[in-house]
Write a protein that holds these residues in place. Structure first.
Motif, PDB file in Angstrom:
ATOM      1  N   ARG A  27       0.830  -1.207   0.000  1.00 36.95           N
ATOM      2  CA  ARG A  27       0.000   0.000   0.000  1.00 36.95           C
ATOM      3  C   ARG A  27       0.863   1.255   0.000  1.00 36.95           C
ATOM      4  O   ARG A  27       0.554   2.232  -0.690  1.00 36.95           O
ATOM      5  CB  ARG A  27      -0.927  -0.026   1.218  1.00 36.95           C
ATOM      6  CG  ARG A  27      -1.789   1.231   1.398  1.00 36.95           C
ATOM      7  CD  ARG A  27      -2.531   1.648   0.161  1.00 36.95           C
ATOM      8  NE  ARG A  27      -3.413   0.592  -0.344  1.00 36.95           N
ATOM      9  CZ  ARG A  27      -4.048   0.642  -1.519  1.00 36.95           C
ATOM     10  NH1 ARG A  27      -3.849   1.705  -2.321  1.00 36.95           N
ATOM     11  NH2 ARG A  27      -4.830  -0.338  -1.898  1.00 36.95           N
ATOM     12  N   SER A  28       1.956   1.257   0.761  1.00 37.10           N
ATOM     13  CA  SER A  28       2.840   2.428   0.798  1.00 37.10           C
ATOM     14  C   SER A  28       3.436   2.701  -0.577  1.00 37.10           C
ATOM     15  O   SER A  28       3.574   3.854  -0.996  1.00 37.10           O
ATOM     16  CB  SER A  28       3.951   2.211   1.828  1.00 37.10           C
ATOM     17  OG  SER A  28       3.428   2.103   3.130  1.00 37.10           O
ATOM     18  N   ILE A  80       2.096   1.710  -3.541  1.00 43.50           N
ATOM     19  CA  ILE A  80       0.997   2.147  -4.413  1.00 43.50           C
ATOM     20  C   ILE A  80       0.744   3.642  -4.241  1.00 43.50           C
ATOM     21  O   ILE A  80       0.605   4.395  -5.220  1.00 43.50           O
ATOM     22  CB  ILE A  80      -0.275   1.341  -4.102  1.00 43.50           C
ATOM     23  CG1 ILE A  80      -0.118  -0.102  -4.596  1.00 43.50           C
ATOM     24  CG2 ILE A  80      -1.514   1.990  -4.728  1.00 43.50           C
ATOM     25  CD1 ILE A  80      -1.202  -1.046  -4.112  1.00 43.50           C
ATOM     26  N   ASP A  81       0.689   4.090  -3.005  1.00 41.35           N
ATOM     27  CA  ASP A  81       0.421   5.504  -2.733  1.00 41.35           C
ATOM     28  C   ASP A  81       1.570   6.392  -3.197  1.00 41.35           C
ATOM     29  O   ASP A  81       1.352   7.470  -3.758  1.00 41.35           O
ATOM     30  CB  ASP A  81       0.169   5.706  -1.233  1.00 41.35           C
ATOM     31  CG  ASP A  81      -1.121   5.056  -0.760  1.00 41.35           C
ATOM     32  OD1 ASP A  81      -1.968   4.727  -1.614  1.00 41.35           O
ATOM     33  OD2 ASP A  81      -1.270   4.866   0.463  1.00 41.35           O
ATOM     34  N   GLY A  84       1.690   6.414  -7.022  1.00 39.06           N
ATOM     35  CA  GLY A  84       0.464   6.936  -7.622  1.00 39.06           C
ATOM     36  C   GLY A  84      -0.214   5.925  -8.519  1.00 39.06           C
ATOM     37  O   GLY A  84      -0.830   6.295  -9.536  1.00 39.06           O
ATOM     38  N   ARG A 136      -3.031   3.098  -9.691  1.00 35.65           N
ATOM     39  CA  ARG A 136      -4.486   3.059  -9.621  1.00 35.65           C
ATOM     40  C   ARG A 136      -4.985   1.624  -9.725  1.00 35.65           C
ATOM     41  O   ARG A 136      -4.310   0.773 -10.320  1.00 35.65           O
ATOM     42  CB  ARG A 136      -5.099   3.914 -10.738  1.00 35.65           C
ATOM     43  CG  ARG A 136      -4.708   5.383 -10.699  1.00 35.65           C
ATOM     44  CD  ARG A 136      -5.465   6.173 -11.750  1.00 35.65           C
ATOM     45  NE  ARG A 136      -5.146   5.734 -13.100  1.00 35.65           N
ATOM     46  CZ  ARG A 136      -4.198   6.279 -13.856  1.00 35.65           C
ATOM     47  NH1 ARG A 136      -3.457   7.257 -13.369  1.00 35.65           N
ATOM     48  NH2 ARG A 136      -3.979   5.842 -15.082  1.00 35.65           N
TER      49      ARG A 136
END
Length: 497
Positions: A172-173, A175-176, A179, A181
């Motif tokens: 998750r870190s 992905i964020d 950026g 989707r």
């Protein structure tokens, strides 16, 4: 892997034709992957019961994806071994992990003599072998769901045990930060046999809900075409792979659809990375991470080039990095110290004698990484090398002592010193300075000797230089710095001839 398996089941129920993986065998849908995983889970349950520890020969194909989901359906633990492992490395992994079952190719099952440990096999997938070895305690991994072998910086690979919470946090870190989707295609280029590779090459794309682009045999031109054809949005690889893809791309700008390419795990030159990213048409992000604490820093696509390519970024939210002196006291910003890390992706421990051995942490819960690091005043970090004597060749750690000991066992070797020499593509290559009375003792004979010793080919020296004496410091001890300088000069002189 229970959460991941449950999410895929929901995905298959909603859209069984959704593409989960693309590999050399074709396209694999959610429905097909889930069906194969359910079948494998039934086989494993009969061999080893529920919550098994499965030792899988990991490859970058649909099989590894199916096995991960199958183990998740059973609430078990997935242990991974590379197909290029030696029989000795396989035996060591079994001793440390004590798996309840194994799934291997027929070639590896025979070559590693797996039948002696696991007994009779049954056929799974398309001709692979599954076998059981008895039942260990279900709770022996303290919540760990993945065991990946390190690349052997201590001479013997260690099984790093990671929890699903750690995988989700690191995924998750990333992905964020990048950026990404939902539904973005992600390429898995690094062999899926380490905890880090599984996290970022398998768990992250499945969590994101897009297809995994799987490359099972490394070829840089093929990798570029695969990602270009399927408009990959992100991948993680070692610097060597990024540079090779930059040189092998058939046309400039092939990866303009890619948001970023993350690189880590070896020496990195900002100039070489800059040339590669300009030719590929994407942005390269340097990171600092390890299987024991997954991907704990990253730069961002929006960062200027000097920050993306000249530093290793900033820690993930919730992860803390510090650089300390020999007494464990944090050094001031801008000074080089010993790296320590604490955060949500910290591993559970190492696999040892069939159970988890907790990590050796500081009193306040930090893991010493073995790296030298500088924390800049603005919060970015730069890794400055390793505390221990290792060579990082193409992202793989090579223990100098292990190689030296193996060479020293040659009957004609009197003294030996193994050192790195710089390389534009691999970061570092392996060189050996040898003291011997045999003028005709050449590299090929040393390599044959190392093969006989059982040393993996990736640890063999690529340069051999005869010297009368090894460099020494003022007190008569071996000077590795002078030895490395000497090897560089000898290599350059040989190349100029």
């Amino acid at each position: 892997m229970k959460e991941l398996a449950a999410e895929l089941a929901e995905r298959a129920a909603a859209d069984p034709d959704a593409v989960v993986a693309i590999d050399a065998d074709g396209t694999h849908t959610a429905g097909a992957v889930l069906g194969a995983a359910n079948h494998l889970a039934a086989v494993l349950a009969e061999l080893a019961g529920k919550q098994p520890t499965l030792l899988l020969q990991a490859d970058n194909t649909w099989r590894t994806v199916v096995a991960a989901v199958a183990v998740g359906r059973l609430g078990g633990t997935l242990a991974l071994i590379n197909r290029h492992s030696t029989r000795e490395e396989f035996a060591a992994a079994c001793d440390d992990i004590e798996p309840d079952a194994a799934v291997l190719s027929a070639v590896s099952f025979a070559g590693w003599d797996a039948g002696a440990r696991f007994g009779a096999e049954t056929t799974v997938f398309d001709g692979w072998c599954a076998a059981g070895a008895g039942r260990g305690p279900a709770d022996r991994w303290a919540g760990g769901v993945v065991i990946g072998l390190t690349s052997g910086s201590t001479g013997r690979a260690k099984g790093v045990v990671q929890s699903e919470a750690a995988l989700r946090y690191a995924g998750r870190s990333t992905i964020d930060a990048v950026g990404l989707r939902p539904g973005d295609p992600i390429a898995a280029l690094v062999p899926l046999s380490s905890a880090a590779a599984v996290c970022f090459g398998l768990y992250l794309p499945l969590m994101l809900g897009g297809p995994i682009l799987l490359l099972d045999r490394w070829d840089p031109a093929t990798a570029v075409r695969l990602m270009a054809d399927h408009r990959a949005r992100w991948t993680m690889c070692v610097p060597t792979m990024a540079l090779q893809m930059g040189a092998a791309a058939e046309q400039a700008g092939a990866l303009t659809a890619m948001t970023a390419m993350t690189v880590g795990g070896g020496p990195m030159d900002a100039g070489a990375l800059s040339r590669a990213e300009r030719h590929l048409g994407t942005r390269i992000l340097r990171v600092f991470g390890m299987s024991e604490c997954l991907g704990h820093t990253t730069s961002l696509p929006s960062d200027p080039e000097e920050r993306r390519l000249g530093t290793d970024g900033v820690p993930f939210p919730g992860t803390v990095l510090r650089a300390v002196d020999e007494a464990g006291v944090p050094v001031r910003p801008g000074e080089i110290g010993r790296a320590q890390v604490r955060g949500p992706s910290l591993f559970t421990g190492y696999a040892l004698a069939g159970k988890v051995a907790p990590p050796d942490l500081t009193e306040d819960g930090f893991l010493p990484t073995g790296d030298l690091m500088e924390i800049h005043p603005g919060g970015t970090v730069s890794v400055k090398g390793r505390e221990k004597d290792i060579i990082i060749r193409g992202g793989r750690n090579v223990d100098i002592t292990e190689v030296e000991s193996a060479i020293a066992r040659h009957p004609e070797a009197q003294q030996v010193c193994v050192v790195p020499v710089a390389d534009d593509v691999l970061g570092e290559r392996i060189a050996a300075l040898l003291v011997t009375e045999r003028d005709d003792l050449e590299l090929e004979e040393i390599q044959r000797h190392l093969a006989h010793e059982g040393l993996a080919k990736g640890k063999w020296p690529e340069y051999l230089f005869h010297v009368e004496t090894l460099p020494q410091n003022r007190v008569g001890k071996l000077s590795r710095r002078e030895a490395a300088d000497l090897a560089e000069r000898l290599r350059n002189a040989a190349g100029a001839e």
